[in-house]
Design a protein around this motif. Structure first.
Motif, PDB file in Angstrom:
ATOM      1  N   ALA A  16       0.839  -1.213   0.000  1.00 38.50           N
ATOM      2  CA  ALA A  16       0.000   0.000   0.000  1.00 38.50           C
ATOM      3  C   ALA A  16       0.868   1.255   0.000  1.00 38.50           C
ATOM      4  N   CYS A  17       1.940   1.241   0.771  1.00 37.68           N
ATOM      5  CA  CYS A  17       2.858   2.391   0.767  1.00 37.68           C
ATOM      6  C   CYS A  17       3.487   2.567  -0.607  1.00 37.68           C
ATOM      7  N   LEU A  18       3.917   1.444  -1.199  1.00 36.87           N
ATOM      8  CA  LEU A  18       4.600   1.506  -2.495  1.00 36.87           C
ATOM      9  C   LEU A  18       3.647   1.838  -3.637  1.00 36.87           C
ATOM     10  N   LYS A  19       2.361   1.674  -3.415  1.00 35.99           N
ATOM     11  CA  LYS A  19       1.388   2.042  -4.445  1.00 35.99           C
ATOM     12  C   LYS A  19       1.434   3.547  -4.709  1.00 35.99           C
ATOM     13  N   HIS A  20       1.747   4.315  -3.672  1.00 34.31           N
ATOM     14  CA  HIS A  20       1.730   5.773  -3.785  1.00 34.31           C
ATOM     15  C   HIS A  20       3.061   6.369  -4.212  1.00 34.31           C
ATOM     16  N   GLN A  21       4.157   5.697  -3.851  1.00 36.28           N
ATOM     17  CA  GLN A  21       5.476   6.171  -4.265  1.00 36.28           C
ATOM     18  C   GLN A  21       6.519   5.091  -3.990  1.00 36.28           C
ATOM     19  N   ASP A  22       7.649   5.204  -4.678  1.00 39.03           N
ATOM     20  CA  ASP A  22       8.767   4.304  -4.434  1.00 39.03           C
ATOM     21  C   ASP A  22       9.466   4.750  -3.152  1.00 39.03           C
ATOM     22  N   TYR A  23       9.977   3.791  -2.399  1.00 37.16           N
ATOM     23  CA  TYR A  23      10.689   4.090  -1.157  1.00 37.16           C
ATOM     24  C   TYR A  23      11.996   3.315  -1.114  1.00 37.16           C
ATOM     25  N   TYR A  24      12.992   3.900  -0.434  1.00 35.11           N
ATOM     26  CA  TYR A  24      14.163   3.120  -0.055  1.00 35.11           C
ATOM     27  C   TYR A  24      13.889   2.583   1.344  1.00 35.11           C
ATOM     28  N   GLY A  25      14.635   1.567   1.748  1.00 38.09           N
ATOM     29  CA  GLY A  25      14.326   0.814   2.956  1.00 38.09           C
ATOM     30  C   GLY A  25      14.091   1.624   4.211  1.00 38.09           C
ATOM     31  N   TYR A  26      15.014   2.528   4.544  1.00 36.39           N
ATOM     32  CA  TYR A  26      14.880   3.295   5.787  1.00 36.39           C
ATOM     33  C   TYR A  26      13.635   4.182   5.751  1.00 36.39           C
ATOM     34  N   ALA A  27      13.408   4.846   4.624  1.00 36.64           N
ATOM     35  CA  ALA A  27      12.240   5.728   4.508  1.00 36.64           C
ATOM     36  C   ALA A  27      10.943   4.922   4.597  1.00 36.64           C
ATOM     37  N   LEU A  28      10.944   3.728   4.035  1.00 35.31           N
ATOM     38  CA  LEU A  28       9.768   2.873   4.116  1.00 35.31           C
ATOM     39  C   LEU A  28       9.517   2.436   5.551  1.00 35.31           C
ATOM     40  N   THR A  29      10.584   2.110   6.259  1.00 34.10           N
ATOM     41  CA  THR A  29      10.453   1.751   7.676  1.00 34.10           C
ATOM     42  C   THR A  29       9.839   2.903   8.459  1.00 34.10           C
ATOM     43  N   GLN A  30      10.315   4.109   8.225  1.00 36.81           N
ATOM     44  CA  GLN A  30       9.791   5.288   8.917  1.00 36.81           C
ATOM     45  C   GLN A  30       8.312   5.493   8.593  1.00 36.81           C
ATOM     46  N   ARG A  31       7.950   5.315   7.336  1.00 38.64           N
ATOM     47  CA  ARG A  31       6.545   5.478   6.924  1.00 38.64           C
ATOM     48  C   ARG A  31       5.656   4.462   7.633  1.00 38.64           C
ATOM     49  N   LEU A  32       6.096   3.211   7.677  1.00 38.77           N
ATOM     50  CA  LEU A  32       5.313   2.166   8.335  1.00 38.77           C
ATOM     51  C   LEU A  32       5.230   2.400   9.839  1.00 38.77           C
ATOM     52  N   GLN A  33       6.341   2.821  10.446  1.00 41.31           N
ATOM     53  CA  GLN A  33       6.361   3.046  11.888  1.00 41.31           C
ATOM     54  C   GLN A  33       5.426   4.165  12.316  1.00 41.31           C
ATOM     55  N   ALA A  34       5.055   5.029  11.394  1.00 41.56           N
ATOM     56  CA  ALA A  34       4.089   6.085  11.715  1.00 41.56           C
ATOM     57  C   ALA A  34       2.708   5.483  11.989  1.00 41.56           C
ATOM     58  N   ALA A  35       2.475   4.252  11.501  1.00 41.35           N
ATOM     59  CA  ALA A  35       1.165   3.628  11.656  1.00 41.35           C
ATOM     60  C   ALA A  35       1.191   2.368  12.513  1.00 41.35           C
ATOM     61  N   ILE A  36       2.249   1.563  12.383  1.00 40.49           N
ATOM     62  CA  ILE A  36       2.324   0.281  13.092  1.00 40.49           C
ATOM     63  C   ILE A  36       3.722   0.088  13.658  1.00 40.49           C
ATOM     64  N   SER A  37       3.837  -0.831  14.587  1.00 39.92           N
ATOM     65  CA  SER A  37       5.136  -1.140  15.178  1.00 39.92           C
ATOM     66  C   SER A  37       5.855  -2.155  14.299  1.00 39.92           C
ATOM     67  N   VAL A  38       6.914  -1.710  13.634  1.00 35.76           N
ATOM     68  CA  VAL A  38       7.704  -2.588  12.761  1.00 35.76           C
ATOM     69  C   VAL A  38       9.161  -2.118  12.799  1.00 35.76           C
ATOM     70  N   SER A  39      10.083  -3.065  12.840  1.00 36.27           N
ATOM     71  CA  SER A  39      11.506  -2.723  12.864  1.00 36.27           C
ATOM     72  C   SER A  39      12.118  -2.960  11.483  1.00 36.27           C
ATOM     73  N   GLU A  40      13.292  -2.363  11.273  1.00 34.78           N
ATOM     74  CA  GLU A  40      13.994  -2.588  10.019  1.00 34.78           C
ATOM     75  C   GLU A  40      14.325  -4.059   9.845  1.00 34.78           C
ATOM     76  N   SER A  41      14.665  -4.729  10.948  1.00 35.86           N
ATOM     77  CA  SER A  41      15.022  -6.141  10.857  1.00 35.86           C
ATOM     78  C   SER A  41      13.825  -7.000  10.457  1.00 35.86           C
ATOM     79  N   GLN A  72       9.770  -0.669  -5.775  1.00 39.68           N
ATOM     80  CA  GLN A  72       8.670  -0.180  -6.595  1.00 39.68           C
ATOM     81  C   GLN A  72       7.671  -1.317  -6.795  1.00 39.68           C
ATOM     82  N   ILE A  73       6.411  -1.030  -6.629  1.00 36.80           N
ATOM     83  CA  ILE A  73       5.373  -2.055  -6.790  1.00 36.80           C
ATOM     84  C   ILE A  73       5.214  -2.413  -8.266  1.00 36.80           C
TER      85      ILE A  73
END
Length: 105
Positions: A16-41, A72-73
């Motif tokens: 769902a995040c990638l549907k809206h834009q491409d992300y690199y790993g750290y930025a994607l982790t930050q985006r997900l952490q804004a909504a749910i508890s998830v670690s880079e690992s 990218q999705i």
């Protein structure tokens, strides 16, 4: 107490995040952490699984003298996201009904 999220639902969140834009790993982790508890690992094995299933592609882009790996999705990833969204709606309604103590009728 944190509710555990299933791997399929986590796949859906990433897609769902990638549907809206491409992300690199750290930025994607930050985006997900804004909504749910998830670690880079936790996230990187998910990204590898999504790549293996051809639901995402990967490309590198230079940034300040280093390469960032972007995700990218794909078209099949969009199809999978749609399936997960439909299944989530059914699941959400059933669980919410139970939690609210409502009858099936």
């Amino acid at each position: 107490m944190a509710i555990q999220i299933s791997s399929e639902l986590l796949d859906g969140c990433v897609l769902a995040c990638l549907k809206h834009q491409d992300y690199y790993g750290y930025a994607l982790t930050q985006r997900l952490q804004a909504a749910i508890s998830v670690s880079e690992s936790t996230l990187y094995p998910v990204l590898r699984r999504l790549k293996k299933n051809d639901w995402v592609t990967i490309y590198d882009q230079a940034y300040q003298g280093r390469n960032r790996r972007y995700y990218q999705i794909t078209a099949s990833g969009l199809t999978q996201l749609n399936t997960i969204q439909q299944e989530w709606q059914t699941y959400y309604l059933a669980i919410n009904q139970l939690l609210q103590g409502e009858d099936e009728s």
